[in-house]
Design a protein around this motif. Sequence first.
Motif, PDB file in Angstrom:
ATOM      1  N   VAL A 147      32.542  22.512  18.775  1.00  0.00           N
ATOM      2  CA  VAL A 147      32.026  23.879  18.915  1.00  0.00           C
ATOM      3  C   VAL A 147      32.707  24.574  20.092  1.00  0.00           C
ATOM      4  CG1 VAL A 147      29.988  25.255  19.462  1.00  0.00           C
ATOM      5  CG2 VAL A 147      29.813  23.336  17.869  1.00  0.00           C
TER       6      VAL A 147
ATOM      7  N   ASN B   4      34.035  23.868  12.497  1.00  0.00           N
ATOM      8  CA  ASN B   4      33.891  24.747  13.662  1.00  0.00           C
ATOM      9  C   ASN B   4      35.136  25.590  13.940  1.00  0.00           C
ATOM     10  OD1 ASN B   4      31.255  23.657  14.387  1.00  0.00           O
ATOM     11  ND2 ASN B   4      32.389  21.823  15.023  1.00  0.00           N
TER      12      ASN B   4
ATOM     13  N   TYR C 138      33.710  28.956  14.499  1.00  0.00           N
ATOM     14  CA  TYR C 138      32.329  28.932  14.974  1.00  0.00           C
ATOM     15  C   TYR C 138      32.110  30.093  15.954  1.00  0.00           C
ATOM     16  CZ  TYR C 138      27.879  27.293  16.787  1.00  0.00           C
ATOM     17  OH  TYR C 138      26.558  27.204  17.143  1.00  0.00           O
TER      18      TYR C 138
ATOM     19  N   ASN D  74      30.491  24.019   8.005  1.00  0.00           N
ATOM     20  CA  ASN D  74      30.209  24.738   9.254  1.00  0.00           C
ATOM     21  C   ASN D  74      31.464  25.397   9.827  1.00  0.00           C
ATOM     22  OD1 ASN D  74      31.475  22.361   9.861  1.00  0.00           O
ATOM     23  ND2 ASN D  74      30.247  21.919  11.698  1.00  0.00           N
TER      24      ASN D  74
ATOM     25  N   GLY E  76      30.264  28.690  11.069  1.00  0.00           N
ATOM     26  CA  GLY E  76      28.894  28.645  11.560  1.00  0.00           C
ATOM     27  C   GLY E  76      28.692  29.474  12.804  1.00  0.00           C
ATOM     28  N   ASN E  77      27.405  29.649  13.167  1.00  0.00           N
ATOM     29  CA  ASN E  77      27.036  30.356  14.385  1.00  0.00           C
ATOM     30  C   ASN E  77      26.052  29.519  15.189  1.00  0.00           C
ATOM     31  OD1 ASN E  77      28.161  33.165  14.680  1.00  0.00           O
ATOM     32  ND2 ASN E  77      27.518  33.232  12.539  1.00  0.00           N
TER      33      ASN E  77
END
Length: 267
Positions: free
Chosen positions: A213, A240, A243, A263, A266-267
């Motif tokens: 991340v 990620n 991300y 993901n 993703g957040n």
Amino acid sequence: NGVTSLKLPDSIESIGTQAFFRTLDLDEFTLPPNLKKMGTNVFNYSRIKKLTIIDTTSLGVTQFAQSSISELIVPESVKKINGAWFSSCSNLKTIMFSEGLTKIDGTAFQGCTALETVYLPNSVESIGKNAFKGCTKLKNFVVPNNDISFGETVFADDAALTLFGESGSATEMYANANNIPFEVCNVVDNIRWMSKDGTLLIDGKGDIADYSVGGAPWNDVLKNIDSVIIGEGITKIGENAFYGISESAQLSLPSTLEYAAANAFGN
């Protein structure tokens, strides 16, 4: 008319003058691999939307001028794109170049007013005079070959264009000499990336790696990105990779993409 898809036999070696002139319903077409000769204006004013070509060296000029092509596929076998082959194709938005292409002749894409982003493969050595002149919406032009040769007035004078390449490259020198904005490409393994005015451009071949991340190399610019354009040749988007990007960001994904991690965005 009435035929929407056509596959010619591989044995075809010649297509005569205006054979598909003003073909109104043919949506998709692939030039046969053993084609050696074409007459003049074979596909002019046709409404083909998706086209796959072969090497054009011996196939004349202006073959698809003023046709309705929106998507062009240039396989690895293509070494050269002849002059004016796609001039004034005002619907052409996507060109999928492959490694192997070495030369784009003058006026090849002149007047393609829907083109916005072009990623050249590293193999391209020269772009001829007026090759992209009149492409008034062209914004991003990525050139990985440091020693590429540019002809005169390759681009439209009124395009809001930025050239992307490596520092000290022939592309940077051409940009400076012609008062065209230039930005340096960032290179990570097999991936090139660059950001401009809220757009993140990613080009290369193969996989975008898995990251922790916040660990992607473009992470620091993501908060300001509202559009991501990923070029043809990318096959995977890892964990990620994007991300933290805004949920409202627009994504343009390549046809070569085979897998994206759950993901990745993703957040």
